[in-house]
Design a protein around this motif. Structure first.
Motif, PDB file in Angstrom:
ATOM      1  N   LEU A 448      13.038  -9.270   2.469  1.00  0.00           N
ATOM      2  CA  LEU A 448      12.297  -8.269   3.221  1.00  0.00           C
ATOM      3  C   LEU A 448      13.097  -7.759   4.418  1.00  0.00           C
ATOM      4  O   LEU A 448      12.925  -6.618   4.840  1.00  0.00           O
ATOM      5  CB  LEU A 448      10.939  -8.834   3.656  1.00  0.00           C
ATOM      6  N   ARG A 467      10.083  -3.829  -2.567  1.00  0.00           N
ATOM      7  CA  ARG A 467       8.632  -3.961  -2.408  1.00  0.00           C
ATOM      8  C   ARG A 467       7.935  -4.022  -3.764  1.00  0.00           C
ATOM      9  O   ARG A 467       7.082  -4.871  -4.008  1.00  0.00           O
ATOM     10  CB  ARG A 467       8.073  -2.787  -1.601  1.00  0.00           C
ATOM     11  N   THR A 471       5.901  -7.121  -5.372  1.00  0.00           N
ATOM     12  CA  THR A 471       4.487  -6.908  -5.696  1.00  0.00           C
ATOM     13  C   THR A 471       4.209  -7.343  -7.128  1.00  0.00           C
ATOM     14  O   THR A 471       3.207  -7.991  -7.411  1.00  0.00           O
ATOM     15  CB  THR A 471       4.124  -5.428  -5.509  1.00  0.00           C
ATOM     16  N   PHE A 475       3.389 -10.906  -4.928  1.00  0.00           N
ATOM     17  CA  PHE A 475       3.372 -10.918  -3.460  1.00  0.00           C
ATOM     18  C   PHE A 475       2.602  -9.711  -2.947  1.00  0.00           C
ATOM     19  O   PHE A 475       2.511  -8.692  -3.616  1.00  0.00           O
ATOM     20  CB  PHE A 475       4.810 -10.856  -2.912  1.00  0.00           C
ATOM     21  N   SER A 476       2.064  -9.887  -1.763  1.00  0.00           N
ATOM     22  CA  SER A 476       1.419  -8.770  -1.105  1.00  0.00           C
ATOM     23  C   SER A 476       2.244  -8.460   0.143  1.00  0.00           C
ATOM     24  O   SER A 476       2.412  -9.303   1.017  1.00  0.00           O
ATOM     25  CB  SER A 476      -0.018  -9.162  -0.752  1.00  0.00           C
ATOM     26  N   ILE A 477       2.803  -7.260   0.179  1.00  0.00           N
ATOM     27  CA  ILE A 477       3.693  -6.885   1.279  1.00  0.00           C
ATOM     28  C   ILE A 477       2.992  -5.885   2.176  1.00  0.00           C
ATOM     29  O   ILE A 477       2.424  -4.897   1.712  1.00  0.00           O
ATOM     30  CB  ILE A 477       4.978  -6.213   0.737  1.00  0.00           C
ATOM     31  N   LYS A 478       3.026  -6.162   3.467  1.00  0.00           N
ATOM     32  CA  LYS A 478       2.426  -5.233   4.413  1.00  0.00           C
ATOM     33  C   LYS A 478       3.459  -4.846   5.461  1.00  0.00           C
ATOM     34  O   LYS A 478       4.079  -5.723   6.067  1.00  0.00           O
ATOM     35  CB  LYS A 478       1.238  -5.881   5.118  1.00  0.00           C
ATOM     36  N   TRP A 486       3.917 -10.888   4.796  1.00  0.00           N
ATOM     37  CA  TRP A 486       3.747 -11.075   3.360  1.00  0.00           C
ATOM     38  C   TRP A 486       2.895 -12.304   3.071  1.00  0.00           C
ATOM     39  O   TRP A 486       2.788 -13.220   3.886  1.00  0.00           O
ATOM     40  CB  TRP A 486       5.101 -11.186   2.653  1.00  0.00           C
TER      41      TRP A 486
END
Length: 488
Positions: A448, A467, A471, A475-478, A486
RNA sequence: GGUCGGUUGCCCGAGUGGUUAGGGACCGGUCUGCAAAACCGGGGACAGCGGUUCGAAUCUGCUACCGACCUCCA
């Protein structure tokens, strides 16, 4: 000082243990002839909350929760075939095989809900000898009679010497007029007499020898027997669902008083029911959803699977003496609320302190303790946590600051109430854990950070590739103002 | 029929006689390459009719509706 609502007196009372520093509590556990449903989660979680709070207060607690594996009749018309035996015949299994199977599954579900195991989990089938002795004591005191190999409580005689019905607010006169006439009661003197020992019918599989017949213990015997065996002739708390108040708990009181001459339980606690479309969720209505179905989402009324922690949080969002109405919508709301707490927790553990606090953390610890001491008001505790989440977010957004002392206090309060007391299991990203976990987290951070560089160089291809790939892997990426967050 | 309990905003759900419960949804805003998420802010409620009170969602009476137990049920 902890106050709990005592069904016996119909009011909140200060909890004073029988023995300083010690608590003895007994809770009616499951009958293991089917999978646990949402209704079973309620008492398990309610009394888990109580158990955890006692531990938090520093008490040494002996928590007994039984496994019912004999004795409950399907209905009187069956003339003695009990639930376990019936199920066993249907599935062609040994009765004890059925018991073991569903006990294992129950334990599995309880663990998923983060319900702590009780100190002792006695089986009714393992205490036949003690139950026979208990029945004998009641006979010796003249409050029971033998009829055709079965032993029945002589309720009329008992009611002359003790207040029968005091827990459920009934008296014998009411019961006399209200009790329905059922089949197969000819061996009882009165319809409201209940069995202490039942002679087994020839086709009945589970039976044990006794002075009166080859048979099995009555419906309510195990709790009186095992409660007093492990907690003493007097103990602090007895819990269970409201639907057990009558006749089960009333009968328990009668049995114990008849055998011992005095009451055993100081505080009776009852959790309310879970409803579905306004109706009680229960076996008799055949409207229940098993915990396993919640976890997999495989039920027509469920829009999606729900995690065990969502179920736990959902139950804790309502006070234990209120009914709580299940709907998929309500569960989704709980799920989102829990996620909000999770986010706030993750941020809280990463905050950096400043010399001064501009946000108010208030006396959150005292407020949470007050809520718990007011008859276990978990919804209020949760509301305080959400309140403090706002302060956490303000600081995390750089719109406020928090001092080292306030930060430490807030972190400690959250850990205590979220994990130890409410028993919510959040993903703890701040946890340093194993070297494997460290390496794994470092690798994701590295990826990241590369993406962050790509973004700075306006290399959107690389940025989106990282990303999207992460995903896809779950994973959840913000993106945040100055970096990323994450979770998985 | 008997006993007991409930009726709170679009939904879930707390509540002490006088001061914001909280969550979800919704609306508005911030952030943002895009997307998502997140964050901030906002409106709205106490089943109906009386009574007590300076003041009641909170006490009391009646009415309506819902439910639990009375049978195995957590």
């Amino acid at each position: 000082m902890l106050q709990i609502y005592n069904t016996l007196t119909r009011q909140k009372e200060y909890f004073r243990p029988l023995h300083e520093g010690h608590v003895g509590m007994y809770v009616c556990g499951p009958t293991v002839y089917g999978d646990a449903h949402l209704g079973h989660a309620r008492p398990a979680i309610t009394f888990d909350l109580l158990y955890r709070y006692f531990l938090h207060l520093g008490y040494k607690v002996r928590y007994v929760r039984n496994i019912t594996d004999v004795g409950h009749l399907e209905h009187d018309a069956d003339e003695g075939e009990d639930k376990i035996a019936k199920k066993a015949r249907l599935e062609q299994l040994e009765p004890m095989e059925v018991v073991q199977y569903y006990t294992n599954r129950y334990h599995h579900d309880m663990e998923a809900l983060n319900v702590l195991p009780p100190s002792i989990e006695p089986h009714a089938s393992g205490h036949i000898i003690e139950q026979i002795a208990f029945v004998q004591r009641i006979l010796d005191h003249g409050y029971a009679y033998i009829s055709n190999g079965s032993v029945y409580m002589d309720v009329e005689k008992y009611a002359k010497d003790f207040p029968y019905g005091k827990l459920s607010g009934r008296n014998l006169e009411d019961i006399k007029t209200d009790t329905r006439e059922l089949d197969g009661q000819d061996e009882k003197k009165h319809s409201y007499d209940f069995a202490l020992w039942k002679k087994a019918a020839p086709e009945h599989i589970m039976h044990w020898p006794s002075p009166w017949s080859e048979g099995f213990p009555g419906w309510h015997m195990e709790c009186s027997t095992m409660g007093t065996k492990y907690l003493g002739e007097e103990f602090d708390i007895h819990g269970g669902g409201m639907d057990l108040m009558f006749p089960h708990h009333e009968a328990e009181i009668a049995q114990s008083c008849a055998a011992l001459g005095h009451d055993t339980v100081h505080y009776w606690m009852h959790n309310n029911m879970i409803t579905i479309a306004g109706k009680k969720m229960g076996k008799s209505y055949n409207n229940f959803i098993t915990l396993g179905q919640f976890f997999t989402g495989e039920h027509p009324l469920l829009t999606k699977p729900f995690s065990p922690m969502t179920i736990r949080f959902f139950i804790l969002m309502a006070h234990y003496r209120s009914t709580v109405d299940f709907s998929s919508e309500a569960l989704e709301a709980a799920e989102k609320g829990l996620a909000r707490l999770q986010e706030a927790y993750n941020r809280l553990m990463r905050l950096t302190p400043s010399p001064e606090s501009t946000v108010q953390i208030g006396n959150i610890r005292e407020k949470c303790e007050e809520a718990m001491e007011d008859d276990l008001n978990s919804p209020i505790v949760i509301s305080h946590l959400f309140e403090s989440a706002k302060a956490i977010n303000t600081v995390a957004d750089g719109k406020g600051t928090i001092s080292a002392a306030d930060l430490k206090e807030l972190q400690d309060v959250w850990k205590t109430f979220v994990f130890d007391i409410l028993g919510l299991r959040l993903n703890d990203n701040s946890d340093t854990g194993s070297t494997t976990a460290e390496a794994y987290k470092g690798a994701v951070d590295l990826l990241l950070n590369i993406r962050l560089d790509a973004k700075r160089n306006k290399d959107w291809t690389t940025s989106d590739r990282i990303r999207n790939s992460l995903t896809e892997l779950g994973f959840s990426i913000k993106d945040t103002k100055d970096g990323f967050e994450w979770s998985i």
